[in-house]
Design an enzyme around this catalytic site. Structure first.
Site, mmCIF file in Angstrom:
data_model
loop_
_atom_site.group_PDB
_atom_site.id
_atom_site.type_symbol
_atom_site.label_atom_id
_atom_site.label_comp_id
_atom_site.label_asym_id
_atom_site.label_seq_id
_atom_site.Cartn_x
_atom_site.Cartn_y
_atom_site.Cartn_z
ATOM 1 N N SER A 261 0.800 -1.184 -0.190
ATOM 2 C CA SER A 261 0.175 -0.028 -0.109
ATOM 3 C C SER A 261 0.826 1.174 0.013
ATOM 4 O O SER A 261 1.676 1.545 -0.990
ATOM 5 C CB SER A 261 -1.046 -0.189 1.251
ATOM 6 O OG SER A 261 -2.012 0.796 0.977
ATOM 7 N N HIS A 402 -7.542 -5.644 -0.322
ATOM 8 C CA HIS A 402 -6.342 -5.018 0.048
ATOM 9 C C HIS A 402 -5.599 -5.717 1.373
ATOM 10 O O HIS A 402 -6.148 -5.786 2.332
ATOM 11 C CB HIS A 402 -6.793 -3.546 0.390
ATOM 12 C CG HIS A 402 -5.480 -2.620 0.592
ATOM 13 N ND1 HIS A 402 -5.207 -2.238 -0.458
ATOM 14 C CD2 HIS A 402 -5.160 -1.839 1.640
ATOM 15 C CE1 HIS A 402 -4.105 -1.275 -0.129
ATOM 16 N NE2 HIS A 402 -4.140 -1.104 1.211
HETATM 17 C C1 GCU Z 1 -5.498 4.829 1.455
HETATM 18 C C2 GCU Z 1 -4.811 5.725 0.419
HETATM 19 C C3 GCU Z 1 -4.021 4.627 -0.477
HETATM 20 C C4 GCU Z 1 -3.046 3.756 0.238
HETATM 21 C C5 GCU Z 1 -3.690 3.268 1.394
HETATM 22 C C6 GCU Z 1 -2.730 2.577 2.305
HETATM 23 O O1 GCU Z 1 -6.403 3.763 1.175
HETATM 24 O O2 GCU Z 1 -5.696 6.036 -0.352
HETATM 25 O O3 GCU Z 1 -3.204 5.491 -1.488
HETATM 26 O O4 GCU Z 1 -2.096 3.034 -0.289
HETATM 27 O O5 GCU Z 1 -4.399 4.206 2.123
HETATM 28 O O6 GCU Z 1 -1.710 2.579 2.746
HETATM 29 O O7 GCU Z 1 -3.377 1.542 2.839
#
Ligand code: GCU
Length: 420
Positions: A261, A402
């Protein structure tokens, strides 16, 4: 009278709504992805064609500078002192199959000193081994079930499921992230694992860049192209690499940098800045990571800059709702790894990170690998669910959403076996 009075109120309402992006409707329709043309990674700014690896050196420098000034911001050259202090050491970890130790890395520059705690696991093979290095989200204690690894004292993003409160971590988070960092499986495959808490490198809030690694460079005037937090986290990974080069158990020429992420974005930028990272892995990094910005699918440049103003260089916000003006796109970030292997992984339900945009980015980076006579992404249509493709660029879209899961790790271990 009334309209004059109402104006500031109205402006505030508009600012708050646009500012926080509360009315942001992400596009999840493939049919609504706009037509776009990607910048050609093999075309110099003056228009000439890049024809061989020698040309690429020059072109790479152009592309790198653009990411530096327009996206992540420029990190300073490290000119301080690094000192390592062993906090604990257990050579009998996992019934003697492995070792685990904790090392505090002090970074001192002029009058300022900061530290980060690094957790290291390695198999007791008696031979130097390759290793994975990655930042973690909640503290090193979340990767340990026993009390030897202390709970981080650093500022932590509040997260009830981790048992934290008022931005302080607690014992309640202990061991909770072991499934995301399956060290037993990693060690049994002959790899070491090195991890540290990203908030010790740079706290993840808009602090005016007063803390973490930014605090080591107070004289750096903040400008539109100064380093944001992603660049700070990436820079911190290079300091860990400096330390790993002094460690006997690791093969420093076989260190894979990995992140999930926002930390996947940081891993990619670390791999771009520091070619000592022999292999680079982006797990669900999405916007500002592996996904193409011009697709405007899921999270967009405007949205990310409004939600996380401290992550990027201020210049990046010039491209909010204006992606076609970007002089680069994220496929060129992947291309900065060439000829080193890079792996991009998506979760099919993680539409916010645009799995297809991540795949297309791998395809569009491949011509740079071809310049070296290497196969980048072996296919041009997105592979089916749970069917990884591995050339010098690897990609999978797995079932689920995710997260950094054991399935992802299996592919990274296979990819590392293939290249190391
Ligand atoms: C949020 C953000 C993302 C990121 C994510 C994370 O969703 O919008 O860009 O990758 O957090 O780091 O979990």
């Amino acid at each position: 009278m009334k309209s004059v009075f109402m104006l500031p109120v109205l402006c505030t309402v508009i600012f708050v709504r646009v500012g926080l992006g509360q009315d942001f409707e992400p596009n999840y329709e493939e049919s609504r992805v706009p037509d776009y043309a990607l910048p050609d990674p093999l075309r110099f700014e003056h228009g000439g064609q890049v024809g061989n690896p020698e040309d690429w050196k020059e072109r790479r420098a152009e592309v790198f500078r653009l990411f530096e000034s327009e996206v992540y911001g420029k990190s300073p050259e490290w000119d301080g002192e690094l000192r390592a202090e062993t906090l604990f050491e257990n050579p009998d970890f996992l019934d003697g199959k492995a070792s685990r130790k904790g090392v505090r890395l002090y970074l001192k520059r002029n009058a300022k000193e900061i530290f980060f705690d690094v957790l290291l696991f390695y198999p007791n093979t008696g031979q130097p081994v390759p290793a994975f290095l990655g930042l973690n989200f909640y503290g090193n204690h979340t990767l340990a079930s026993d009390a030897q690894v202390p709970v981080t004292q650093a500022w932590i993003r509040n997260n009830e499921t981790m048992g934290s409160s008022e931005n302080k971590a607690s014992e309640a988070g202990r061991g909770k992230r072991i499934p995301n960092w399956p060290y037993e499986a990693i060690l049994s495959r002959g790899y070491g694992l090195v991890s540290l808490y990203y908030g010790e490198v740079d706290p993840d809030f808009d602090d005016g860049f007063r803390n973490g690694v930014h605090a080591l460079y107070p004289e750096e005037a903040r400008n539109e192209a100064s380093w944001g937090s992603i660049a700070g986290w990436a820079w911190g990974l290079s300091r860990v690499m400096d330390f790993l080069e002094t460690e006997a158990w690791v093969q420093p020429e076989k260190v894979a940098v990995l992140g999930h992420s926002r930390l996947g974005k940081a891993a990619l930028w670390a791999g771009a800045m520091d070619t000592r990272f022999a292999l680079v892995i982006s797990n669900n990094s999405g916007c500002g990571g592996a996904a193409l910005s011009r697709r405007k699918y899921g999270e967009t440049v405007g949205r990310i800059n409004r939600s996380f103003p401290h992550w990027f260089a201020a210049n990046f916000s010039r491209y909010n709702e204006n992606e076609s003006a970007l002089p680069i796109d994220q496929h060129q970030l992947l291309a900065l790894m060439a000829p080193r292997p890079v792996y991009v992984a998506s979760g099919v339900e993680d539409r916010w990170a645009d799995p297809r945009g991540e795949f297309l980015s791998c395809v569009a980076a491949s011509p740079v690998y071809a310049l070296f006579g290497l196969q980048g992404m072996p296919v041009t249509t997105q592979p089916p669910l749970d069917q990884p493709e591995m050339g010098h660029i690897g990609y999978h879209v797995r079932s689920g959403g995710h997260g950094l899961l054991p399935y992802d790790w299996q592919q990274y271990l296979d990819f590392a076996d293939m290249h190391f």
